[in-house]
Design a protein around this motif. Sequence first.
Motif, PDB file in Angstrom:
ATOM      1  N   TYR A 234      48.222  44.427  30.370  1.00 38.08           N
ATOM      2  CA  TYR A 234      46.853  44.039  30.035  1.00 38.08           C
ATOM      3  C   TYR A 234      46.369  44.706  28.751  1.00 38.08           C
ATOM      4  N   GLY A 235      47.301  45.188  27.933  1.00 32.76           N
ATOM      5  CA  GLY A 235      46.924  45.906  26.729  1.00 32.76           C
ATOM      6  C   GLY A 235      46.124  45.084  25.735  1.00 32.76           C
ATOM      7  N   ALA A 236      46.310  43.775  25.761  1.00 31.70           N
ATOM      8  CA  ALA A 236      45.575  42.912  24.833  1.00 31.70           C
ATOM      9  C   ALA A 236      44.281  42.378  25.436  1.00 31.70           C
ATOM     10  N   ALA A 237      44.004  42.715  26.687  1.00 34.79           N
ATOM     11  CA  ALA A 237      42.799  42.226  27.362  1.00 34.79           C
ATOM     12  C   ALA A 237      41.596  43.103  27.011  1.00 34.79           C
ATOM     13  N   THR A 238      40.424  42.676  27.447  1.00 36.84           N
ATOM     14  CA  THR A 238      39.223  43.474  27.220  1.00 36.84           C
ATOM     15  C   THR A 238      39.278  44.754  28.051  1.00 36.84           C
ATOM     16  N   THR A 239      38.490  45.726  27.656  1.00 28.74           N
ATOM     17  CA  THR A 239      38.450  46.996  28.385  1.00 28.74           C
ATOM     18  C   THR A 239      38.052  46.770  29.839  1.00 28.74           C
TER      19      THR A 239
ATOM     20  N   THR B 148      39.417  47.095  35.443  1.00 31.16           N
ATOM     21  CA  THR B 148      39.286  46.481  36.768  1.00 31.16           C
ATOM     22  C   THR B 148      40.642  46.312  37.426  1.00 31.16           C
ATOM     23  N   LYS B 149      41.615  45.778  36.695  1.00 28.60           N
ATOM     24  CA  LYS B 149      42.965  45.590  37.242  1.00 28.60           C
ATOM     25  C   LYS B 149      43.563  46.932  37.656  1.00 28.60           C
ATOM     26  N   ARG B 150      43.389  47.932  36.815  1.00 33.88           N
ATOM     27  CA  ARG B 150      43.928  49.260  37.109  1.00 33.88           C
ATOM     28  C   ARG B 150      43.274  49.875  38.337  1.00 33.88           C
ATOM     29  N   ASP B 151      41.957  49.838  38.382  1.00 36.85           N
ATOM     30  CA  ASP B 151      41.229  50.521  39.449  1.00 36.85           C
ATOM     31  C   ASP B 151      41.420  49.841  40.799  1.00 36.85           C
ATOM     32  N   GLN B 152      41.573  48.520  40.806  1.00 37.96           N
ATOM     33  CA  GLN B 152      41.829  47.816  42.063  1.00 37.96           C
ATOM     34  C   GLN B 152      43.147  48.262  42.674  1.00 37.96           C
ATOM     35  N   ARG B 153      44.170  48.382  41.855  1.00 40.64           N
ATOM     36  CA  ARG B 153      45.484  48.777  42.368  1.00 40.64           C
ATOM     37  C   ARG B 153      45.488  50.235  42.809  1.00 40.64           C
ATOM     38  N   LEU B 154      44.820  51.095  42.042  1.00 42.12           N
ATOM     39  CA  LEU B 154      44.746  52.503  42.417  1.00 42.12           C
ATOM     40  C   LEU B 154      43.974  52.687  43.714  1.00 42.12           C
TER      41      LEU B 154
ATOM     42  N   ALA C 204      50.922  55.524  40.503  1.00 41.13           N
ATOM     43  CA  ALA C 204      49.647  55.596  39.795  1.00 41.13           C
ATOM     44  C   ALA C 204      49.857  55.572  38.286  1.00 41.13           C
ATOM     45  N   GLN C 205      50.827  56.338  37.799  1.00 41.33           N
ATOM     46  CA  GLN C 205      51.109  56.322  36.365  1.00 41.33           C
ATOM     47  C   GLN C 205      51.586  54.940  35.917  1.00 41.33           C
ATOM     48  N   ALA C 206      52.401  54.288  36.744  1.00 43.71           N
ATOM     49  CA  ALA C 206      52.876  52.947  36.408  1.00 43.71           C
ATOM     50  C   ALA C 206      51.728  51.945  36.380  1.00 43.71           C
ATOM     51  N   THR C 207      50.716  52.176  37.211  1.00 44.81           N
ATOM     52  CA  THR C 207      49.525  51.321  37.189  1.00 44.81           C
ATOM     53  C   THR C 207      48.792  51.452  35.861  1.00 44.81           C
ATOM     54  N   HIS C 208      48.689  52.678  35.360  1.00 44.84           N
ATOM     55  CA  HIS C 208      48.096  52.885  34.032  1.00 44.84           C
ATOM     56  C   HIS C 208      48.964  52.226  32.959  1.00 44.84           C
ATOM     57  N   LEU C 209      50.277  52.352  33.087  1.00 51.28           N
ATOM     58  CA  LEU C 209      51.180  51.698  32.137  1.00 51.28           C
ATOM     59  C   LEU C 209      50.913  50.203  32.089  1.00 51.28           C
TER      60      LEU C 209
END
Length: 299
Positions: free
Chosen positions: A154-159, A164-170, A215-220
Amino acid sequence: MSAVPSVTADLAASLEARLARFPLQQAVTAATQTVGYREARELASVRDEALPLVLLHGIGSGAASWVQQFEALGATRKVLAWDAPGYGVSTPVVPASPQAADYADVLRGWLDALGIARCVLVGHSLGAIVAGAFAAANPQRVAGLLLLSPAGGYGAATTDVRETKRDQRLAMLAELGPVGLAEKRSTNMVSAHADETARAWVRWNMARIVPQGYAQATHLLANADLAADLSRFHGLVNIAVGAEDTITPPSACERLALAARTSLQIVLRAGHAGYIEAADAYTAIIDTFCRASAAPRSH
C-alpha cells in the motif's frame, strides 16, 4: 463431531512426517542475523548443475509451507525456503516499521552465507514484495523472478488507506493471537476446491507465526510498493494467480503484470495459497520457469 479434531491431528502428523525430510537449519549472516531455512538435499551431485531455487513465503506462513515443492523439485536442483525475518528462529529486522529493502538486505546476507551467487527467486504474496525489492537492487543475482499471488503493498496509497489496512490487521492479531488468526483467516487462503489436507497445512503454518514478526510484516505491507520495484527490474519475470484468489485477485495481479511488462497466468480452481492446494499445477509452473530462467536470453 468428535472425529473432526482427530482427523485434523492425523493430517497434521502426516504433514509433519513429510516435513521431517527437510529439517530446519540455521545460517548466520555477516550482519550476525540468524536465518532459519529448509532445504531439499537429495541427489546433490545432480542438483549442483542447476540454478538454485529460492522460495519466499507470505505473511501468514513459513518455510514449511513449501514441502510439496521440496518433494517434487528437490531431485533436480537445490531448493531452499527461508523463514522470513521475525518468523520461526529468524532474527527480526531492526525497524519497527520496516521497508522492503530491510528484508531484501537480510535475503542478500542469507544467500551470501550459503554461497548462492545467482538463483531463481519465487515469492508468494508478501514474499513477492521482498523478492521484487531484492531483484530491483540485485538484478545480477536473479536469473528469474516468479511471483505467485503477489501482494502489491500500500506504499502508493493515501496515508489513511495505509494506516487503516495496517491497523486492522494488527488489531486482529492482538485480539486473536496466532492460533485464533489461523482459525479465522486460513479459510480465505484457499478455494472451495481445496481438500482437508491443504486446509490443515495452511492452518498449521499460520498458527505458528511469531507475533512480532507478523506485526513487522504488516508494517512492511503498508509501506511497500511492489509495482515500483518491478518497473526497475528488467530481467525475466512471470506472475501467476489463482482464478479464485480473493486476497490478491487476478485484477490486482494484472496491474502488477503490467508494471513488470509480462503476462499474467491464471490457474483455475485455485485460491491464494495455490501452491499448497493445487501443488501439481504450481510446481509445474515453477519447474517450467526454472528451465526458462536457465536458457540464454537475447537482448
